[in-house]
Design a protein around this motif. Structure first.
Motif, PDB file in Angstrom:
ATOM      1  N   PHE A 186       0.286  -0.597   6.336  1.00 44.26           N
ATOM      2  CA  PHE A 186       1.438  -0.257   6.756  1.00 44.26           C
ATOM      3  C   PHE A 186       2.634  -1.428   6.366  1.00 44.26           C
ATOM      4  O   PHE A 186       2.276  -2.470   6.410  1.00 44.26           O
ATOM      5  N   ARG A 187       3.728  -0.933   6.089  1.00 39.86           N
ATOM      6  CA  ARG A 187       4.794  -1.717   5.169  1.00 39.86           C
ATOM      7  C   ARG A 187       6.134  -1.276   5.897  1.00 39.86           C
ATOM      8  O   ARG A 187       6.304   0.035   5.507  1.00 39.86           O
ATOM      9  N   ALA A 188       6.907  -1.964   6.661  1.00 45.16           N
ATOM     10  CA  ALA A 188       8.219  -1.592   7.242  1.00 45.16           C
ATOM     11  C   ALA A 188       9.283  -1.852   6.028  1.00 45.16           C
ATOM     12  O   ALA A 188       9.500  -3.154   5.497  1.00 45.16           O
ATOM     13  N   PHE A 189      10.240  -1.251   5.964  1.00 44.07           N
ATOM     14  CA  PHE A 189      11.364  -1.156   5.110  1.00 44.07           C
ATOM     15  C   PHE A 189      12.408  -0.910   5.759  1.00 44.07           C
ATOM     16  O   PHE A 189      12.292  -0.173   6.766  1.00 44.07           O
ATOM     17  N   THR A 190      13.801  -1.041   5.363  1.00 44.99           N
ATOM     18  CA  THR A 190      14.874  -0.458   5.894  1.00 44.99           C
ATOM     19  C   THR A 190      14.887   1.118   5.515  1.00 44.99           C
ATOM     20  O   THR A 190      14.315   1.506   4.549  1.00 44.99           O
ATOM     21  N   GLN A 191      15.619   1.729   6.128  1.00 49.68           N
ATOM     22  CA  GLN A 191      15.712   3.124   6.182  1.00 49.68           C
ATOM     23  C   GLN A 191      16.331   3.356   4.614  1.00 49.68           C
ATOM     24  O   GLN A 191      15.993   4.400   4.079  1.00 49.68           O
TER      25      GLN A 191
ATOM     26  N   GLU B  85      11.696  -1.601  16.889  1.00 48.13           N
ATOM     27  CA  GLU B  85      12.918  -2.448  17.796  1.00 48.13           C
ATOM     28  C   GLU B  85      13.933  -2.944  16.426  1.00 48.13           C
ATOM     29  O   GLU B  85      14.870  -3.087  17.019  1.00 48.13           O
ATOM     30  N   LYS B  86      13.507  -3.138  15.475  1.00 51.43           N
ATOM     31  CA  LYS B  86      14.284  -3.544  14.262  1.00 51.43           C
ATOM     32  C   LYS B  86      15.179  -2.463  13.691  1.00 51.43           C
ATOM     33  O   LYS B  86      15.787  -2.698  12.625  1.00 51.43           O
ATOM     34  N   GLY B  87      14.723  -1.338  13.990  1.00 53.36           N
ATOM     35  CA  GLY B  87      15.532  -0.027  13.408  1.00 53.36           C
ATOM     36  C   GLY B  87      14.940   0.178  11.893  1.00 53.36           C
ATOM     37  O   GLY B  87      15.594   0.765  11.179  1.00 53.36           O
ATOM     38  N   LEU B  88      13.566  -0.074  11.685  1.00 53.78           N
ATOM     39  CA  LEU B  88      12.954  -0.058  10.288  1.00 53.78           C
ATOM     40  C   LEU B  88      12.257   1.192  10.247  1.00 53.78           C
ATOM     41  O   LEU B  88      11.987   2.156  11.144  1.00 53.78           O
ATOM     42  N   ALA B  89      12.277   1.757   8.971  1.00 50.90           N
ATOM     43  CA  ALA B  89      11.462   2.679   8.601  1.00 50.90           C
ATOM     44  C   ALA B  89      10.032   2.168   7.930  1.00 50.90           C
ATOM     45  O   ALA B  89      10.022   0.864   7.855  1.00 50.90           O
ATOM     46  N   ALA B  90       9.340   2.914   7.560  1.00 51.17           N
ATOM     47  CA  ALA B  90       8.034   2.462   6.963  1.00 51.17           C
ATOM     48  C   ALA B  90       7.191   3.357   5.982  1.00 51.17           C
ATOM     49  O   ALA B  90       7.598   4.600   5.635  1.00 51.17           O
ATOM     50  N   LEU B  91       6.085   2.836   5.567  1.00 54.23           N
ATOM     51  CA  LEU B  91       5.078   3.578   4.561  1.00 54.23           C
ATOM     52  C   LEU B  91       3.913   3.261   4.932  1.00 54.23           C
ATOM     53  O   LEU B  91       3.627   1.935   5.329  1.00 54.23           O
ATOM     54  N   SER B  92       2.878   3.996   4.696  1.00 52.10           N
ATOM     55  CA  SER B  92       1.515   3.660   4.931  1.00 52.10           C
ATOM     56  C   SER B  92       0.708   4.279   3.823  1.00 52.10           C
ATOM     57  O   SER B  92       1.087   5.115   3.108  1.00 52.10           O
ATOM     58  N   TYR B  93      -0.383   3.507   3.588  1.00 54.89           N
ATOM     59  CA  TYR B  93      -1.076   4.084   2.394  1.00 54.89           C
ATOM     60  C   TYR B  93      -2.691   3.221   2.303  1.00 54.89           C
ATOM     61  O   TYR B  93      -2.940   2.522   3.136  1.00 54.89           O
ATOM     62  N   LEU B  94      -3.575   4.054   1.807  1.00 54.62           N
ATOM     63  CA  LEU B  94      -4.897   3.761   1.662  1.00 54.62           C
ATOM     64  C   LEU B  94      -5.116   2.848   0.425  1.00 54.62           C
ATOM     65  O   LEU B  94      -4.784   3.478  -0.911  1.00 54.62           O
TER      66      LEU B  94
END
Length: 143
Positions: A7-12, A133-142
């Motif tokens: 899981f990686r969080a990025f800005t929207q 809490e930080k208002g971030l979006a994310a992506l997940s991958y296998l």
């Protein structure tokens, strides 16, 4: 070789850019441009079953990125997933472990050693909570 879920969080804004240009996904992940990250290791499939998909099945599927594809998760979806995961306790996770199918990836390991499953569950909850809490979006991958 085992398959882990990352899981990686990025800005929207970055997630929106990745939605428009899938080539950015590999670039930003490889360049470690994410804000926060976690790995639920091989517990992802068992957690998927236990949590009825919460945190694991979130987002929009993108097939042409990161070798196996990924899920892009908007900031709004991150908030919803954080709320859904916050309602789970260790006791509930362990109680549902007995119901995990025999086909679940590495299910036999976690039935024998549930402590590691709880560590991965906590990592997932922390990731979504902090990203929310930080208002971030994310992506997940296998991988």
């Amino acid at each position: 070789m085992s398959m882990n879920m990352f899981f990686r969080a990025f800005t929207q804004e970055e997630i929106e850019a990745m939605t428009k240009d899938h080539a950015l996904i590999d670039q930003l992940v490889e360049d470690e441009k994410y804000v926060i990250d976690t790995d639920v290791e091989t517990a992802w499939d068992v957690l998927r079953e236990i949590l009825s998909g919460a945190g694991i099945l979130a987002g929009e599927a993108v097939d042409d990125a990161l070798f196996n594809g990924c899920m892009l998760i908007s900031a709004k979806e991150v908030q919803r997933e954080a709320q859904a995961l916050a309602s789970w306790s260790h006791e509930q996770v362990l109680a549902r472990l007995a119901d995990v199918s025999e086909e679940a990836y590495h299910g036999d390991i976690f039935r024998g050693e549930p402590g590691d499953l709880l560590e991965q569950f906590d990592a997932l909850v922390r990731f979504y909570q902090e990203a929310s809490e930080k208002g971030l979006a994310a992506l997940s991958y296998l991988a």
